[in-house]
Design a protein around this motif. Structure first.
Motif, short mmCIF file in Angstrom:
data_model
loop_
_atom_site.label_atom_id
_atom_site.label_comp_id
_atom_site.label_asym_id
_atom_site.label_seq_id
_atom_site.Cartn_x
_atom_site.Cartn_y
_atom_site.Cartn_z
N UNK A 63 31.81 33.55 35.78
CA UNK A 63 30.92 34.45 36.57
C UNK A 63 31.18 33.79 37.94
N UNK A 64 31.04 34.60 38.87
CA UNK A 64 30.75 34.02 40.35
C UNK A 64 29.27 34.21 40.91
N UNK A 88 29.84 40.51 37.90
CA UNK A 88 30.21 40.57 36.56
C UNK A 88 31.29 39.75 36.34
N UNK A 89 31.39 39.03 34.81
CA UNK A 89 32.37 38.16 34.72
C UNK A 89 33.60 38.75 34.58
N UNK A 90 34.58 37.67 34.66
CA UNK A 90 35.98 38.05 34.49
C UNK A 90 36.73 37.24 33.49
N UNK A 91 37.18 37.81 32.24
CA UNK A 91 37.89 37.00 31.27
C UNK A 91 38.95 36.23 31.59
N UNK A 115 26.50 42.86 46.43
CA UNK A 115 27.56 42.83 45.37
C UNK A 115 28.31 41.88 45.12
N UNK A 116 28.54 41.26 44.16
CA UNK A 116 29.74 40.22 44.23
C UNK A 116 30.69 40.83 42.87
N UNK A 161 36.36 36.02 44.68
CA UNK A 161 34.66 36.62 44.61
C UNK A 161 34.49 37.05 45.72
N UNK A 162 34.45 38.45 46.09
CA UNK A 162 33.76 38.77 47.49
C UNK A 162 32.36 39.13 47.38
N UNK A 163 31.63 39.07 48.32
CA UNK A 163 30.05 39.18 48.40
C UNK A 163 30.10 40.40 49.30
N UNK A 164 29.73 41.41 48.88
CA UNK A 164 29.64 42.52 50.01
C UNK A 164 28.15 43.10 50.47
N UNK A 165 27.71 43.96 51.11
CA UNK A 165 26.36 44.30 51.45
C UNK A 165 25.84 43.67 52.57
N UNK A 166 24.43 43.77 52.79
CA UNK A 166 23.71 43.09 53.88
C UNK A 166 23.67 41.79 53.55
#
Length: 120
Positions: A93-94, A112-115, A2-3, A21-26
């Motif tokens: 979007x990241x 998901x985007x951020x405005x 997930x981002x 923007x943080x990337x999580x998961x494997x």
């Protein structure tokens, strides 16, 4: 995988915002990361990218105003946006190109985007 992007908002012309923007998961291998934006009525466009080795590319429209960086230990990227203009108003979007496990081909993942809204 997930981002999650943070940091959007409303700012006046000439102001600054910092997106994260943080990337999580494997994650087996995290390759290049980047930011894209979609302005009203337009297609999504590249803002900036950064490789795992730190090579950076910027869109001409943001050169000298935006700075992309990443923290490989935290699997996080940042976009420092200074001297913002109304034309920077967009959904940001990241993106991350990564392989989630050994032997799995790398592909793009999107948050998901951020405005971001810049008032004149």
């Amino acid at each position: 995988v997930q981002l999650q992007a943070y940091g959007g908002g409303l700012v006046q012309t000439g102001g600054s915002l910092r997106l994260s923007c943080a990337v999580s998961g494997y994650i087996f291998r995290l390759n290049f990361m980047g930011w894209y934006r979609q302005r009203p009525g337009k297609q999504r466009e590249l803002v900036a990218t950064i490789t795992s080795g730190g090579q950076i590319t910027y869109a001409d429209s943001v050169k000298g105003r935006f700075t992309i960086s990443r923290d490989n230990a935290k699997n996080t990227q940042y976009l420092q946006m200074d001297s913002l203009e109304p034309e920077d108003t967009a959904v940001y979007y990241c993106n991350a190109n990564l392989s989630p496990s050994f032997g799995t081909k790398s592909r793009d993942y999107w948050g998901e985007g951020t405005q971001v809204t810049v008032s004149s």
